[in-house]
Enzyme design. Structure first.
Site, PDB file in Angstrom:
ATOM      1  CE1 TYR A  28       2.166  45.538 122.537  1.00 58.54           C
ATOM      2  CE2 TYR A  28       2.394  43.176 122.222  1.00 58.54           C
ATOM      3  CZ  TYR A  28       1.675  44.259 122.676  1.00 58.54           C
ATOM      4  OH  TYR A  28       0.448  44.070 123.260  1.00 58.54           O
ATOM      5  N   GLY A  30       8.196  47.982 116.314  1.00 56.27           N
ATOM      6  CA  GLY A  30       7.736  48.879 115.261  1.00 56.27           C
ATOM      7  C   GLY A  30       6.619  49.746 115.804  1.00 56.27           C
ATOM      8  N   GLY A  32       3.183  51.004 117.100  1.00 53.44           N
ATOM      9  CA  GLY A  32       2.019  50.418 117.753  1.00 53.44           C
ATOM     10  C   GLY A  32       2.304  49.082 118.400  1.00 53.44           C
ATOM     11  CG  HIS A  48      11.710  50.380 124.018  1.00 52.12           C
ATOM     12  ND1 HIS A  48      11.358  51.022 122.857  1.00 52.12           N
ATOM     13  CD2 HIS A  48      12.684  51.130 124.591  1.00 52.12           C
ATOM     14  CE1 HIS A  48      12.093  52.116 122.737  1.00 52.12           C
ATOM     15  NE2 HIS A  48      12.904  52.208 123.774  1.00 52.12           N
ATOM     16  CG  ASP A  49       6.087  49.480 122.207  1.00 55.91           C
ATOM     17  OD1 ASP A  49       7.128  49.993 121.753  1.00 55.91           O
ATOM     18  OD2 ASP A  49       5.324  48.778 121.523  1.00 55.91           O
ATOM     19  CE1 TYR A  52      11.742  55.187 124.571  1.00 55.53           C
ATOM     20  CE2 TYR A  52      10.645  55.670 122.499  1.00 55.53           C
ATOM     21  CZ  TYR A  52      11.809  55.536 123.234  1.00 55.53           C
ATOM     22  OH  TYR A  52      13.020  55.762 122.637  1.00 55.53           O
ATOM     23  CE1 TYR A  67      20.083  57.999 124.614  1.00 60.76           C
ATOM     24  CE2 TYR A  67      17.769  58.619 124.643  1.00 60.76           C
ATOM     25  CZ  TYR A  67      18.776  57.746 124.275  1.00 60.76           C
ATOM     26  OH  TYR A  67      18.471  56.629 123.546  1.00 60.76           O
ATOM     27  CG  ASP A  93      15.835  54.651 124.096  1.00 63.67           C
ATOM     28  OD1 ASP A  93      14.677  54.190 124.151  1.00 63.67           O
ATOM     29  OD2 ASP A  93      16.112  55.737 123.555  1.00 63.67           O
TER      30      ASP A  93
END
Length: 119
Positions: A28, A30, A32, A48-49, A52, A67, A93
């Site tokens: 995960y 990187g 995709g 994190h993916d 997002y 931000y 993040d």
């Protein structure tokens, strides 16, 4: 955005590991992602993916949203962000940066064959 995210990672890990080490790690970290995360660090990337993805569902553009953040001695944090999308993305993040800093890094999981290991 992704550039700011790289700075947050450096802030959280106090410069101990270059950001590019996280760009092709596990299933995960990187572009995709698929399958089961290979370890704790890879789970951080999946979370994190997913964060997002959730931001996108809210109409935000996480990879391009700029931000305001601060890097303190205890790590990064979001600063005085009033817009909901920007706050959401910054929180994604910052949480991921701290997760990366805490998770062990296994060199054997860098640049793996994702077609074999990430099904």
């Amino acid at each position: 955005n992704l550039v700011q995210f790289s700075y947050l990672i450096q802030c959280a890990n106090h410069g101990k590991r270059p950001t590019w080490h996280y760009m092709d790690y596990g299933c995960y970290c990187g572009a995709g992602g698929s399958g089961t995360p290979v370890d704790e660090l890879d789970r951080c990337c999946k979370i994190h993916d997913d964060c997002y993805d959730e931001a996108g569902k809210k109409g935000c553009f996480p990879k391009m949203s700029a931000y305001d953040y601060y890097c303190g001695e205890n790590g990064p944090y979001c600063r005085n962000i009033k817009k909901k999308c920007l706050r959401f993305v910054c929180d994604c993040d910052v949480e991921a940066a701290f997760c990366f800093a805490k998770a062990p890094y296994n060199n054997a999981n860098w640049n793996i064959d994702t077609k074999k290991r990430c099904q």
